[in-house]
Design an enzyme around this catalytic site. Structure first.
Site, short mmCIF file in Angstrom:
data_model
loop_
_atom_site.label_atom_id
_atom_site.label_comp_id
_atom_site.label_asym_id
_atom_site.label_seq_id
_atom_site.Cartn_x
_atom_site.Cartn_y
_atom_site.Cartn_z
N TRP A 186 -28.33 -14.61 6.77
CA TRP A 186 -28.70 -15.43 7.94
C TRP A 186 -29.85 -14.80 8.73
O TRP A 186 -30.80 -15.47 9.10
CB TRP A 186 -27.47 -15.63 8.84
CG TRP A 186 -27.78 -16.45 10.05
CD1 TRP A 186 -27.96 -16.01 11.33
CD2 TRP A 186 -27.99 -17.87 10.10
NE1 TRP A 186 -28.26 -17.06 12.17
CE2 TRP A 186 -28.28 -18.21 11.44
CE3 TRP A 186 -27.97 -18.90 9.13
CZ2 TRP A 186 -28.54 -19.53 11.85
CZ3 TRP A 186 -28.23 -20.21 9.54
CH2 TRP A 186 -28.51 -20.51 10.87
N ASN A 187 -29.78 -13.48 8.98
CA ASN A 187 -30.80 -12.84 9.81
C ASN A 187 -32.18 -12.87 9.17
O ASN A 187 -33.19 -12.75 9.86
CB ASN A 187 -30.42 -11.38 10.10
CG ASN A 187 -29.21 -11.29 11.01
OD1 ASN A 187 -28.87 -12.25 11.69
ND2 ASN A 187 -28.55 -10.14 11.00
N GLU A 191 -31.32 -18.89 3.67
CA GLU A 191 -30.71 -19.83 4.62
C GLU A 191 -31.77 -20.34 5.59
O GLU A 191 -32.05 -19.71 6.58
CB GLU A 191 -29.57 -19.16 5.36
CG GLU A 191 -28.51 -18.64 4.38
CD GLU A 191 -27.36 -17.90 5.06
OE1 GLU A 191 -27.04 -18.22 6.21
OE2 GLU A 191 -26.78 -17.02 4.42
#
Ligand code: NAG
Ligand code: NAG
Length: 217
Positions: free
Chosen positions: A114-115, A155
């Site tokens: 995600w990051n 993502e």
């Protein structure tokens, strides 16, 4: 002469039990090939305080069929996979030691998360030259550290710093990685590296981010 059937023979003289046993075995074999349980090992679990601290040695090697090391960087600066924490490479090799106890266990490198957003991914897949360079470097990285494959945690294509072209380029990227892994397996005579991707779950964004029929192939 009647065929041997263990202790029992069916009324017709056949091997009713043997047949059942074979069918049962076939079912078990197909299940054991189809069934996978994928688990993530996160790079931050080593930093949890006291009893929460979780290291590769704390993993039960029989709980999961596949363990993904989360995460490495899909790095567009070096067009390679790079480690995040200073001790990640040491953790990779301690994770590989789990295969001594369970030789069927597969350990894969997961890149992104995600990051990471889309930034590096979008640059890597933007053109064939950077994509090919990344693929070749990633392959060397995976083999060097004895990973069984690659998990792509982008993502998500087209979003969060991405480009509309990502949708098509993601498909092209997966195709070229798969082709490379197949080719290399023949040349190296090692099992082919596995290719996985973490994708969005809901249908509307999935249709927007991925060319699903092409990816499924
Ligand atoms: C672990 O990886 C993430 C990327 O997913 C990164 O943001 C983070 O700084 C890394 N380390 C820790 C201790 O969380
Ligand atoms: C990408 O790789 C370069 C060169 O190895 C390194 O200096 C940089 O920190 C890496 N970027 C990230 C986001 O880890």
């Amino acid at each position: 002469m009647l065929p041997k059937c263990g202790r029992k023979t069916s009324p017709r003289g056949g091997c009713a039990n043997s047949l059942l046993v074979l069918v049962g075995l076939a079912a078990i074999l197909s299940v054991s090939h189809a069934y996978i349980r994928v688990c993530y090992y996160t790079n931050w679990s080593q930093f949890r305080p006291s009893k929460g601290r979780f290291l590769p040695e704390n993993i039960d090697p029989f709980v999961c069929t596949h363990i993904l090391f989360a995460f490495g960087v899909a790095n567009a600066t070096s067009n390679n996979i790079t480690a995040i924490e200073w001790n990640d490479p040491a953790l990779y090799s301690r994770m590989m030691d789990l295969k001594i106890q369970n030789p069927n266990l597969k350990v894969l490198m997961a890149i992104g998360g995600w990051n990471a957003r889309s930034t590096h991914f979008t640059q890597i897949v933007a053109n064939d030259a950077s994509m090919t360079q990344f693929n070749n470097n990633a392959l060397a990285f995976l083999r060097q550290h004895k990973f069984d494959g690659l998990d792509i945690d982008w993502e998500y294509p087209t979003t969060r710093g991405g480009s509309p072209r990502d949708r098509r380029r993601f498909t092209v990227w997966l195709q070229s990685l798969r082709q490379l892994f197949e080719q290399e397996a023949i040349e190296s005579k090692q099992p082919r590296l596995l290719l996985m991707a973490a994708v969005v779950g809901a249908i509307a964004p999935a249709l927007a981010y991925y060319q699903i029929p092409q990816i499924v192939q």
